[in-house]
Design an enzyme around this catalytic site. Structure first.
Site, PDB file in Angstrom:
ATOM      1  N   LYS A  20     -42.767 -29.978  64.483  1.00 43.81           N
ATOM      2  CA  LYS A  20     -41.538 -29.247  64.599  1.00 43.81           C
ATOM      3  C   LYS A  20     -41.289 -28.287  63.532  1.00 43.81           C
ATOM      4  CE  LYS A  20     -38.924 -32.782  65.283  1.00 43.81           C
ATOM      5  NZ  LYS A  20     -39.742 -34.047  65.311  1.00 43.81           N
ATOM      6  N   THR A  21     -41.430 -29.008  62.386  1.00 39.52           N
ATOM      7  CA  THR A  21     -40.951 -28.034  61.166  1.00 39.52           C
ATOM      8  C   THR A  21     -41.933 -26.964  61.022  1.00 39.52           C
ATOM      9  OG1 THR A  21     -39.808 -29.952  60.150  1.00 39.52           O
ATOM     10  CG2 THR A  21     -40.591 -28.399  58.735  1.00 39.52           C
ATOM     11  N   GLU A  79     -35.092 -26.329  64.768  1.00 43.95           N
ATOM     12  CA  GLU A  79     -35.940 -27.634  65.195  1.00 43.95           C
ATOM     13  C   GLU A  79     -35.125 -28.517  65.705  1.00 43.95           C
ATOM     14  OE1 GLU A  79     -37.763 -28.625  61.464  1.00 43.95           O
ATOM     15  OE2 GLU A  79     -37.846 -30.742  62.124  1.00 43.95           O
TER      16      GLU A  79
END
Ligand code: EPU
Length: 784
Positions: A147-148, A192
């Site tokens: 995600k990041t 995110e």
């Protein structure tokens, strides 16, 4: 603008239930993005909360926050106007119009309790974030892994594409400047989405990018079905396009049925497809097809197949937003990692040290696969499990996640605010690995020793990884800093010399006790030794010389700086020249006794009974059978503290019983001993006499020889004997029953135990006989 979903309302209600209040219904999006208020954040130092604080400040609010820890991020925010408190005190939020709290904050937090009592509105982090997103065209990046990186990549590509996106990602991204930013100019907001606590369902984005879905956070969710439910709701609440990874079975199953969904991946069905993927050491090159037509080539400077996947998702999303492929490809090429995502800590032809945030078995497998593909000789990993609940739930998966690593040191669980679960520790994972046949797994419960275990196992060609979401990277940073020095030391001692990190000194002392040497260095000749002395002086590194370790007690914390062990090469040479014998600092005294015998030279038979080498024997003027080293020395060669050589004859030297001050600051290179011609039979008889004396009066067990100097009027051994202290012990350190001046290691004794026993003997001698016993063994190093 859509109404808030029922489920998110339910979450908000649950927050209100936990903290029931007279809260008037709040139009949160308007409150947060069109008005200016006083807002207090509880748990503001957390990575997600600090990003939110940054956004709120940029949105013009007066922001205060509390946390029990201070971080560089809270310090940065303070410079931007955050009023920070390092305690959770209700009065700090008295003036606030709204309180936002992190999921890590417990319900009895005093600020939350006070806010509840006074009827102040209280919301969760994700609710606030989702409300802010409603002011823009929201893009949520969701999934268990990546995600990041992917949200940072998206924000970067949109920014380079001139769209002025606002962003919110879960880590520090040097390329983006900060982990969150509100850009008034742009329409988009990239965030995110955190699936760990169910708050994903608060979001109503225009676009969603679903990376992957699998079992995680089983402390919160009952099972995969419960996780999927949250993702399904996010998909339902997405007003525009859902982008999904076609190669992830769960993501594909949930998203494919959604009208207008766009897929990406390697599979033939994917709308945006990566082909001809070539993985490189720190990146990859691949071609992208869109529905069968070629879009072009992309180059990534972040490694691993998983990042090709992430980039394909970003390419799909950015293309659908209208950014030309060439522009996307040019931005991707410039993309750099978030901190702790395959971050290089040290790189040379000989070693590569990388830190990665991977903490789920799937992530660990992907990271290790990338590491393995980089073609170094071995892959060594240090792993810190994150959360007891995850360690317990996924221990089987962890057991097979490290198959690509040759050696793995697992330390204890980073709790991340969880209470311990009995029976769950780093050992749990090691047990699973061993069960599955992994041969290189070990458990190191002491966090601060992890770098030593890996560092001491290092060999040229190794790739070292630190893995985990806690603070394991600190151990890799220590190793990286020491490796820089170790590499310089290696250059100093040259090809034939040896340098090792964190060598356990228990391996090099006859007592078999002692912590590690920060740098263990073996030069092979005088020039290398002299260069080493000069290097240590210039770099301000302490330098300690150690021979056979026969008269040494090293404390359990080991020795900081360089431990030089002159051995091998010139230091092991013995030369017989008529009646003189010259021996290097590394030669054992026993070998000199036998070299003399071979040339029919006598007078050195006493050396047979001494386990040490020339350097140490000179330093302490060792002796046996009534003889002392310097009675036989004619001259010595040594290096001074500047690395300059000197030769001194015996009569120039000041020597005492068991003490030779010159070598306290200088370093022995060799010594020349005087002998007398003698009959072989006569020599043999004296050697036998020495052997007999040793065998009959001294223990064979692990010891450091005599512990105390003999005080003037009585031999120390007899004194200890008379005090009735033979066989007394502290832990596994014991006074020998054979000789009272020997302390033996019964196996696994620590230096601390040895020192306590020494102290006990000294106290008894003082109290009962008025005698001050002075240690003969040299006690060095740091306590633990
Ligand atoms: N004694 C006892 N009880 C004991 C030990 C010794 O009554 O438990 C008596 C012996 O019977 C003897 C006297 O004490 O009458 C002296 O003992 P020993 O002959 O064993 O000599 P030492 O002075 O204890 C010295 C060196 C040893 C060396 C021996 C043999 C010192 C501190 N020690 O021991 O050196 O091996 O002579 O020559 O000078 C060393 O320095 O590390 C070492 C082992």
């Amino acid at each position: 603008m859509k109404p808030a979903s029922e489920e998110c309302d339910a979450l908000a209600d649950s927050a209100r239930e936990e903290f029931p209040s007279r809260v008037p219904p709040l139009d949160l999006p308007r409150f947060l993005t069109r008005e200016h208020h006083r807002i207090h954040l509880v748990g503001v130092a957390g990575s997600g909360m600090s990003g939110l604080a940054g956004l709120l400040i940029e949105l013009g609010h007066a922001v205060s926050g509390s946390d029990k820890v201070t971080t560089t991020e809270t310090e940065r925010l303070q410079r931007l106007g955050l009023r920070f408190h390092d305690q959770h005190r209700p009065e700090h939020a008295d003036a606030a119009d709204l309180v936002v709290f992190s999921s890590a904050i417990k319900s009895d937090n005093p600020i939350l309790v006070a806010s509840r009592d006074s009827g102040k509105p209280v919301v969760r982090r994700a609710e606030a974030l989702a409300a802010i997103m409603r002011a823009k065209r929201g893009i949520v990046i969701a999934g268990m892994h990546g995600k990041t990186t992917t949200s940072a990549m998206t924000a970067h590509v949109l920014r380079e594409g001139g769209l002025h996106p606002s962003h919110y990602v879960g880590a520090e991204i040097p390329l983006l400047g900060t982990n969150a930013h509100w850009d008034w100019r742009g329409e988009y907001f990239v965030a995110e989405g955190d699936e760990s606590d169910g708050t994903l369902r608060c979001f109503h984005p225009e676009q969603s990018l679903i990376l992957n879905i699998e079992e995680e956070h089983l402390d919160f969710y009952a099972d995969l079905a419960a996780i999927e439910k949250v993702f399904e709701q996010l998909i339902d609440q997405t007003s525009g396009t859902v982008f999904y990874n076609a190669d992830d079975p769960n993501a594909a199953r949930l998203c494919a049925k959604r009208k207008g969904a766009v897929s990406y991946g390697f599979s033939e069905e994917a709308h945006y497809r990566g082909i001809d993927v070539e993985l490189r050491d720190f990146g990859s090159v691949f071609c992208v097809d869109r529905c069968g037509g070629k879009l072009g080539e992309a180059i990534l400077n972040v490694p691993g197949e998983h990042n090709v996947h992430n980039a394909l998702g970003v390419i799909a999303l950015a293309s659908e937003l209208g950014i030309p492929f060439e522009k996307i490809a040019a931005s991707l090429r410039k993309f750099e990692h978030a901190r702790r995502r395959f971050e290089i800590k040290y790189e040379s032809d000989r070693f590569l040290l990388i830190d990665d945030y991977a903490h789920h078995p799937t992530e660990i497998r992907a990271t290790l696969k990338t590491a393995r593909a980089m073609g170094r000789k071995r892959v060594l990993a240090m792993f810190q499990p994150h959360r007891y609940s995850r360690t317990k739930a996924l221990c089987r998966e962890f057991g097979s996640a490290f198959d690509e690593a040759d050696r793995v040191v697992v330390t204890d669980v980073y709790p991340a605010s969880e209470p311990p679960i009995p029976g769950i520790s780093g050992q749990t994972i090691v047990d699973e690995m061993v069960k599955r046949g992994h041969r290189g797994a070990s458990y190191q419960p002491r966090f601060e020793r992890v770098h030593c275990d890996i560092g001491n196992a290092l060999d040229v060609g190794d790739f070292v990884l630190s893995l985990g979401a806690g603070n394991i990277h600190e151990q890799l940073s220590i190793l990286a800093a020491d490796l820089v020095i170790a590499e310089k030391l290696k250059a100093v001692v040259g090809e034939e010399g040896d340098v090792r990190l964190y060598e356990p000194l228990s391996k090099h002392t006859t007592l078999r006790v002692g912590g590690p040497a920060q740098f263990w260095v073996e030069p092979r000749n005088e020039k290398a030794f002299a260069d080493l002395i000069r290097f240590c002086r210039d770099e301000n590194l302490p330098l300690f010389a150690m021979g056979r370790g026969s008269n040494l007690l090293v404390r359990d914390g080991g020795i900081r700086g360089v431990v030089v062990h002159p051995r091998g090469g010139d230091f092991d040479k013995i030369q017989v020249n008529s009646s003189e014998i010259t021996a290097g600092a590394g030669v054992k005294l026993r070998e000199i006794a036998y070299a003399a015998r071979a040339s029919n030279l006598g007078g050195l038979e006493w050396m047979e009974g001494i386990p040490g080498a020339v350097g140490g024997a000179l330093r302490m003027n060792a002796g046996a059978m009534g003889a002392q080293t310097f009675e036989s020395v004619t001259r010595i060669r040594y290096l001074d503290a500047e690395g300059n050589p000197h030769v001194n004859d015996r009569d120039e030297l000041e020597v005492f019983y068991r003490r030779f001050p010159l070598l306290e600051n200088n370093f022995a290179i060799s010594a020349t001993f005087r002998t007398q011609p003698a009959e072989r039979a006569e020599i043999d008889s004296r050697l036998r006499e020495s052997q007999k004396k040793r065998r009959t009066t001294q223990p064979i067990a692990k010891s450091a020889g005599c512990i105390f100097k003999n005080p003037g009027n009585i031999p120390a051994g007899r004194l200890v004997d008379e005090l009735g202290l033979k066989n007394s012990r502290v832990g596994n350190a014991r006074v020998s029953e054979v000789h009272g001046n020997f302390i033996v290691n019964d196996g696994g004794a620590t230096a601390a135990e040895m020192l306590q026993l020494i102290d006990k003997i000294q106290s008894a001698a003082r109290a009962m006989r008025g005698i001050e016993l002075e240690t003969e063994v040299e006690i060095v190093g740091e306590p633990e």
